[in-house]
Design a protein around this motif. Structure first.
Motif, PDB file in Angstrom:
ATOM      1  N   LEU A  74       0.810  -1.212   0.000  1.00 14.17           N
ATOM      2  CA  LEU A  74       0.000   0.000   0.000  1.00 14.17           C
ATOM      3  C   LEU A  74       0.851   1.274   0.000  1.00 14.17           C
ATOM      4  O   LEU A  74       0.342   2.359  -0.285  1.00 14.17           O
ATOM      5  N   PHE A  75       2.126   1.141   0.302  1.00 18.79           N
ATOM      6  CA  PHE A  75       2.991   2.306   0.446  1.00 18.79           C
ATOM      7  C   PHE A  75       3.858   2.570  -0.781  1.00 18.79           C
ATOM      8  O   PHE A  75       4.685   3.479  -0.774  1.00 18.79           O
ATOM      9  N   VAL A  76       3.659   1.796  -1.829  1.00 20.87           N
ATOM     10  CA  VAL A  76       4.427   1.973  -3.053  1.00 20.87           C
ATOM     11  C   VAL A  76       3.540   1.630  -4.245  1.00 20.87           C
ATOM     12  O   VAL A  76       2.753   0.690  -4.188  1.00 20.87           O
ATOM     13  N   GLY A  77       3.647   2.438  -5.300  1.00 19.16           N
ATOM     14  CA  GLY A  77       2.841   2.168  -6.483  1.00 19.16           C
ATOM     15  C   GLY A  77       2.925   3.312  -7.472  1.00 19.16           C
ATOM     16  O   GLY A  77       3.529   4.361  -7.197  1.00 19.16           O
ATOM     17  N   THR A  78       2.329   3.136  -8.620  1.00 20.56           N
ATOM     18  CA  THR A  78       2.281   4.181  -9.637  1.00 20.56           C
ATOM     19  C   THR A  78       1.316   5.274  -9.193  1.00 20.56           C
ATOM     20  O   THR A  78       0.186   4.991  -8.790  1.00 20.56           O
ATOM     21  N   GLY A  79       1.780   6.513  -9.255  1.00 16.59           N
ATOM     22  CA  GLY A  79       0.972   7.620  -8.790  1.00 16.59           C
ATOM     23  C   GLY A  79       0.125   8.242  -9.886  1.00 16.59           C
ATOM     24  O   GLY A  79       0.525   8.280 -11.054  1.00 16.59           O
ATOM     25  N   LYS A 109      -2.736   1.563  -7.606  1.00 20.45           N
ATOM     26  CA  LYS A 109      -2.258   2.913  -7.874  1.00 20.45           C
ATOM     27  C   LYS A 109      -2.448   3.801  -6.640  1.00 20.45           C
ATOM     28  O   LYS A 109      -3.241   3.496  -5.742  1.00 20.45           O
ATOM     29  N   ILE A 110      -1.699   4.901  -6.615  1.00 22.50           N
ATOM     30  CA  ILE A 110      -1.752   5.846  -5.505  1.00 22.50           C
ATOM     31  C   ILE A 110      -2.242   7.182  -6.035  1.00 22.50           C
ATOM     32  O   ILE A 110      -1.705   7.704  -7.015  1.00 22.50           O
ATOM     33  N   VAL A 111      -3.259   7.733  -5.395  1.00 19.49           N
ATOM     34  CA  VAL A 111      -3.797   9.032  -5.781  1.00 19.49           C
ATOM     35  C   VAL A 111      -3.086  10.137  -4.998  1.00 19.49           C
ATOM     36  O   VAL A 111      -2.898  10.029  -3.782  1.00 19.49           O
ATOM     37  N   LEU A 112      -2.683  11.202  -5.707  1.00 18.98           N
ATOM     38  CA  LEU A 112      -2.061  12.362  -5.069  1.00 18.98           C
ATOM     39  C   LEU A 112      -2.910  13.597  -5.388  1.00 18.98           C
ATOM     40  O   LEU A 112      -2.969  14.038  -6.539  1.00 18.98           O
ATOM     41  N   PHE A 113      -3.559  14.158  -4.381  1.00 19.54           N
ATOM     42  CA  PHE A 113      -4.332  15.377  -4.540  1.00 19.54           C
ATOM     43  C   PHE A 113      -3.381  16.573  -4.413  1.00 19.54           C
ATOM     44  O   PHE A 113      -2.859  16.854  -3.337  1.00 19.54           O
ATOM     45  N   HIS A 114      -3.175  17.263  -5.538  1.00 19.23           N
ATOM     46  CA  HIS A 114      -2.216  18.370  -5.574  1.00 19.23           C
ATOM     47  C   HIS A 114      -2.941  19.694  -5.396  1.00 19.23           C
ATOM     48  O   HIS A 114      -3.455  20.277  -6.349  1.00 19.23           O
ATOM     49  N   THR A 115      -2.978  20.189  -4.157  1.00 17.40           N
ATOM     50  CA  THR A 115      -3.611  21.479  -3.858  1.00 17.40           C
ATOM     51  C   THR A 115      -2.628  22.638  -3.902  1.00 17.40           C
ATOM     52  O   THR A 115      -3.028  23.786  -4.043  1.00 17.40           O
ATOM     53  N   GLY A 116      -1.338  22.346  -3.716  1.00 18.59           N
ATOM     54  CA  GLY A 116      -0.335  23.393  -3.619  1.00 18.59           C
ATOM     55  C   GLY A 116      -0.309  24.076  -2.262  1.00 18.59           C
ATOM     56  O   GLY A 116       0.422  25.050  -2.065  1.00 18.59           O
ATOM     57  N   TRP A 117      -1.065  23.553  -1.304  1.00 20.12           N
ATOM     58  CA  TRP A 117      -1.244  24.238  -0.022  1.00 20.12           C
ATOM     59  C   TRP A 117      -0.011  24.187   0.876  1.00 20.12           C
ATOM     60  O   TRP A 117       0.117  24.969   1.819  1.00 20.12           O
TER      61      TRP A 117
END
Length: 216
Positions: A74-79, A109-117
């Motif tokens: 769960l800690f490694v995968g295609t983002g 796969k791993i989802v990355l929510f890019h808010t820039g916050w």
């Protein structure tokens, strides 16, 4: 395997690293020195959710897996990076916002929510971040996603009394990574994402050194 590029997704870990209100404050200091004791050593006092970190299901469920029990896959995968940088203070990330990226999602796969916050770290505004609507998580879980990254201090709303995203991810023994940064530097397709926790027995989470790798 050749690694062409590594992007560090972790906030610097110092005594000034922003923490969720009420969490233990970090205390990193010199314990011994080469001159006095013959070796350099640091004292590191951290909460399990300090800095860039991962949440185990146990963080919000007494029946959930502890961090040492979670599947390491769960800690490694295609983002899959989902840009939502136009969101304002305490604004929800909705299903409409992520819809163009849903077809890229698949188990593993791993989802990355890019808010820039993360640019607001050290400011009061940092804690009034965008957050993810529960409908988004339900749809992603339906598509097999079990690992969710975000570059805010909380994937749910900070200051609220309910944590629906944490609850939903805990129910499927998934993983949440928070307080990350630098998602905008992932300028290549299919990044390999890694954010392994320390093997802290019985813990609700762990600090991590999260990275995105371009594999040649």
């Amino acid at each position: 395997m050749k690694i062409d590029k590594i992007v560090d997704l972790s906030l610097p870990l110092t005594n000034d690293t922003p923490i969720y209100p009420g969490d233990p404050e970090p205390n990193i200091s010199v314990a011994t020195t080469l001159e006095n004791e013959g070796y350099n050593l640091h004292y590191v006092h951290l909460g399990s959710q300090t800095g860039s970190h991962v949440d185990a299901p146990y963080h919000f469920s007494n029946e959930g897996q502890r961090i040492d029990e979670s599947d390491l896959r769960l800690f490694v995968g295609t983002g899959v990076v989902i840009p939502v940088t136009g969101k304002g203070e305490e604004e929800e990330i909705t299903l409409q916002d992520v819809e163009p990226y849903l077809d890229q999602l698949a188990p593993g796969k791993i989802v990355l929510f890019h808010t820039g916050w993360s640019q607001y770290a050290g400011e009061e505004k940092f804690f009034r971040h965008p957050y993810v609507h529960i409908d988004v998580i339900h749809e992603m879980i339906r598509r097999g996603i079990r690992t969710f990254f975000i570059d805010t201090i909380n994937i749910d709303r900070t200051g609220g009394t309910e944590f629906p995203v944490h609850d939903a991810v805990a129910e499927v023994n998934g993983i949440i990574a928070e307080n990350l940064t630098n998602f905008g530097a992932i300028d290549f397709p299919n990044p390999l994402i890694s954010a392994f926790p320390l093997r802290i027995i019985g813990s609700d989470g762990s600090p991590v050194r999260a990275v995105a790798m371009k594999i040649g």
